[in-house]
Structures are given as C-alpha cells and as structure tokens.
Design an enzyme around this catalytic site. Structure first.
Site, PDB file in Angstrom:
ATOM      1  N   LEU A  53       7.206   3.972  -6.216  1.00  0.00           N
ATOM      2  CA  LEU A  53       5.992   4.771  -6.185  1.00  0.00           C
ATOM      3  C   LEU A  53       6.188   5.839  -5.115  1.00  0.00           C
ATOM      4  O   LEU A  53       6.827   5.584  -4.084  1.00  0.00           O
ATOM      5  CB  LEU A  53       4.771   3.914  -5.823  1.00  0.00           C
ATOM      6  CG  LEU A  53       4.284   2.886  -6.840  1.00  0.00           C
ATOM      7  CD1 LEU A  53       3.104   2.106  -6.269  1.00  0.00           C
ATOM      8  CD2 LEU A  53       3.893   3.533  -8.161  1.00  0.00           C
ATOM      9  N   ASP A  54       5.633   7.023  -5.348  1.00  0.00           N
ATOM     10  CA  ASP A  54       5.687   8.055  -4.318  1.00  0.00           C
ATOM     11  C   ASP A  54       5.048   7.551  -3.029  1.00  0.00           C
ATOM     12  O   ASP A  54       4.148   6.701  -3.060  1.00  0.00           O
ATOM     13  CB  ASP A  54       4.939   9.313  -4.780  1.00  0.00           C
ATOM     14  CG  ASP A  54       5.620  10.008  -5.955  1.00  0.00           C
ATOM     15  OD1 ASP A  54       6.813   9.718  -6.185  1.00  0.00           O
ATOM     16  OD2 ASP A  54       4.962  10.827  -6.608  1.00  0.00           O
ATOM     17  N   ARG A  55       5.494   8.102  -1.936  1.00  0.00           N
ATOM     18  CA  ARG A  55       4.999   7.658  -0.626  1.00  0.00           C
ATOM     19  C   ARG A  55       3.476   7.728  -0.537  1.00  0.00           C
ATOM     20  O   ARG A  55       2.828   6.849   0.032  1.00  0.00           O
ATOM     21  CB  ARG A  55       5.630   8.526   0.478  1.00  0.00           C
ATOM     22  CG  ARG A  55       5.268   8.097   1.890  1.00  0.00           C
ATOM     23  CD  ARG A  55       6.023   8.924   2.910  1.00  0.00           C
ATOM     24  NE  ARG A  55       5.748   8.466   4.257  1.00  0.00           N
ATOM     25  CZ  ARG A  55       6.308   8.963   5.342  1.00  0.00           C
ATOM     26  NH1 ARG A  55       7.199   9.940   5.238  1.00  0.00           N
ATOM     27  NH2 ARG A  55       6.002   8.502   6.534  1.00  0.00           N
ATOM     28  N   THR A  58       1.303   7.585  -3.004  1.00  0.00           N
ATOM     29  CA  THR A  58       0.622   6.867  -4.081  1.00  0.00           C
ATOM     30  C   THR A  58       0.416   5.411  -3.683  1.00  0.00           C
ATOM     31  O   THR A  58       1.314   4.783  -3.137  1.00  0.00           O
ATOM     32  CB  THR A  58       1.450   6.928  -5.387  1.00  0.00           C
ATOM     33  OG1 THR A  58       1.667   8.300  -5.735  1.00  0.00           O
ATOM     34  CG2 THR A  58       0.731   6.224  -6.516  1.00  0.00           C
ATOM     35  N   ARG A  76       2.216  13.658 -11.692  1.00  0.00           N
ATOM     36  CA  ARG A  76       1.790  14.815 -10.897  1.00  0.00           C
ATOM     37  C   ARG A  76       2.183  16.127 -11.562  1.00  0.00           C
ATOM     38  O   ARG A  76       1.376  17.075 -11.633  1.00  0.00           O
ATOM     39  CB  ARG A  76       2.390  14.720  -9.493  1.00  0.00           C
ATOM     40  CG  ARG A  76       1.914  13.506  -8.720  1.00  0.00           C
ATOM     41  CD  ARG A  76       2.784  13.206  -7.514  1.00  0.00           C
ATOM     42  NE  ARG A  76       2.743  14.267  -6.529  1.00  0.00           N
ATOM     43  CZ  ARG A  76       3.479  14.275  -5.415  1.00  0.00           C
ATOM     44  NH1 ARG A  76       4.318  13.275  -5.164  1.00  0.00           N
ATOM     45  NH2 ARG A  76       3.374  15.280  -4.568  1.00  0.00           N
TER      46      ARG A  76
END
Length: 318
Positions: free
Chosen positions: A142-144, A146, A244
């Site tokens: 997961l993105d930082r 998120t 995104r």
C-alpha cells in the site's frame, strides 16, 4: 554509530519452503543489513553461485539448489527499526491472524518497508513484534499515505498461493476514496495502461501511456456531496498508484493527493481537517478452496477520514 561484522563464505541448501523465489528477492530478505545495491553487485560479478554456476538476478530457486554466499559485511545495527510508539500502534492494528496469514490495518504515513529517510516500515515493525517468527513477508503493498488492509504471509507456501491469486484476480480488494467534483455515474470502469516514469529529481511518477502495462479499475458512487464524491473502488490489476492515477485521469483526483491531485482543491480540503490522502483499503476477500481457506476482513475507517466526511455532509445542509 553502526558497527559491522564480517561473515564467512556460506553454503545454503534451498528447501521446499524457499523454492520459487527469485534469487535477488531471497537475498534481500536473507541478508539483513546488506544494502540492495551490494546484493545486485555480488550477483553481477558472479560472487553468488547456484550449484557452482553463475546466475542472473531473475533466477528462481529450486528445491535442493546449493547457494554459495561470499564473505559479506553486515550491519549489526538495523537503522530501520521502528520506534516504540510505532510498534505499539501496529500491535493495536492487527485485524486478523492465523498460522498462515496476518492482516493489519496499516496506519497512514507508515511505509510498508524501511528505506532511505524512512525510520522503519511495517515489515520491520512486525519482525520486531514477532522476533521468533521464522517467516514474515509482504504479500502486496500500500502507498505510504494509504491506510487499511495489508496482508503479510507467515509461510512461504501461503505467499506463493496469494501471489497466484493476485495475478489471477482471486483476491478482491475494496477501497474507499474521496475525490474532487461530482463523479459521472456512467463511468464505472477505467481501463487505461500505466507506465512508471522517473523525473530528473529522482521522484517516481506514474502516467497513463499506451506503452504502459494494462490496468483496470472499477468505480461506483457511494455518496455525492457538494464538491466531492465518495467512491467505492475495486482495482482488478495491481499497478503502482493505480487508483490515484485512474481517478485523476478522469478529472477527479483523490482528496489530499499531493502527487496527482489539485493543489487548490487540496488546500480547501485542509480546511475540512484533511491532512492526508483520502484513500482507504477497506476490505479484502480471499478464497483458497484447495486448502478450504476462505476469509473476508474489513478495516474500520480512520477517525481522520470520518471527520472529513462529516464536514462534507454538513455542506449538503446549507
């Protein structure tokens, strides 16, 4: 100050549990304290051998392979060990655990793994929380910024099964996203190829490109507000920054997205108490009938995102 220790030449015989991994990924996990750049150097120069022969970084390990590791300097101190507060937060964020799998509600602002300028990530924290666990590996990322459901395999066999499911669409991931503007209800699927790019500054960015990899995302409207829309999102592929970029490609960037979003809109959202990316991995559905393994897990919406929604709902009353 970090200290280093010199290791001798080491020979390892690959087990069934270790088989199937790429050699570079195996070494990155096995050689704690050795920089990734050095791992690739010893692979290129042939210092790492399999069955006495040179191999490429893409080689996949087989049961019974004899792996030779050259003498190495390893850090005794791991600079990526998270703080005590982060360890406590992660311990309280565990959503599900069994002998095969661990699922956590990843906090926003915490990277999935440590690196340059990052003082410890999720995987380092979990290894600190489970010092006697023989195996802990990220199933996906997961993105930082998120939050939400993140899977960590506790066995190599489970990691392989889950990777197969991810490739074949057998794991259903559900997100919630608050986007700019009022989403067109007729736009339900966005299919646009994505390509990673590296800017001169060194920043990684993903763009829609005919030369990119295929990417498919499904969007449905959960609730519409005056200037925003709450969407339920299901990615059918797992490209970097996929949700995104696909949202921004439709002219509806995610609130709080500093990379792909609208700065004026983000400033307005900060007045509504939003200080992060409004993207949350809400739910995971896993189905492995061959081992009678069925699981559905949800991560509650963080208070910070709930507060922003309350502000959006108030605007409907004016």
């Amino acid at each position: 100050m970090n200290t280093y220790k010199q290791t001798p030449v080491t020979f390892l015989t690959i087990s069934a549990e270790q088989a199937g991994q790429r050699i570079d990924n195996f070494l990155h996990t096995h050689l704690k304290g050795v920089p990734r750049s050095h791992i690739y150097r010893i692979l290129r120069t042939g210092e790492v051998r399999i069955n006495k022969g040179r191999i490429k970084p893409t080689y996949r390990l087989m049961v019974g392979d004899v792996l030779r590791l050259p003498p190495l300097q390893c850090q005794d101190h791991n600079p990526n060990v998270p703080s005590a507060n982060r360890l406590k937060a992660l311990a309280n964020a565990i959503l599900y655990e069994d002998a095969h799998l661990l699922i956590i509600n990843k906090p926003a602002g915490m990277a999935v793994h440590g690196g340059t300028g990052i003082n410890g990530g999720v995987i380092e924290a979990l290894r600190a929380l489970y010092p006697n666990a023989p195996y802990l590996e990220l199933v996906h990322r997961l993105d930082r910024d998120t939050s939400g459901c993140l899977m960590i395999a506790k066995k190599r066999s489970m990691l392989r099964r889950l990777h197969d499911l991810l490739r074949n669409g057998g794991i259903h991931k559900h997100y919630l996203a608050l986007v700019q503007g009022r989403w067109n209800p007729h736009i339900r699927r966005v299919e646009a190829p994505l390509r990673k790019n590296l800017l001169q500054s060194g920043e990684r960015i993903v763009r829609v490109s005919a030369e990119g990899k295929s990417a498919l995302t499904q969007f449905s409207i959960e609730q519409q507000f005056t200037t925003t829309t709450l969407l339920r999102v299901q990615p059918f592929t797992g490209r970097t920054h996929q949700i995104r970029v696909h949202a921004a490609h439709q002219g509806h960037p995610i609130a709080g997205d500093s990379k792909y979003g609208d700065e004026t809109f983000n400033q307005q959202m900060r007045h509504d108490k939003l200080k992060r990316l409004w993207l949350h991995a809400e739910k995971l559905d896993i189905d492995l009938p061959e081992i009678n393994y069925h699981l559905s897990t949800s991560a509650p919406l963080p208070d910070a995102l709930q507060q922003t929604l309350l502000c959006q709902k108030k605007t409907l009353n004016y």
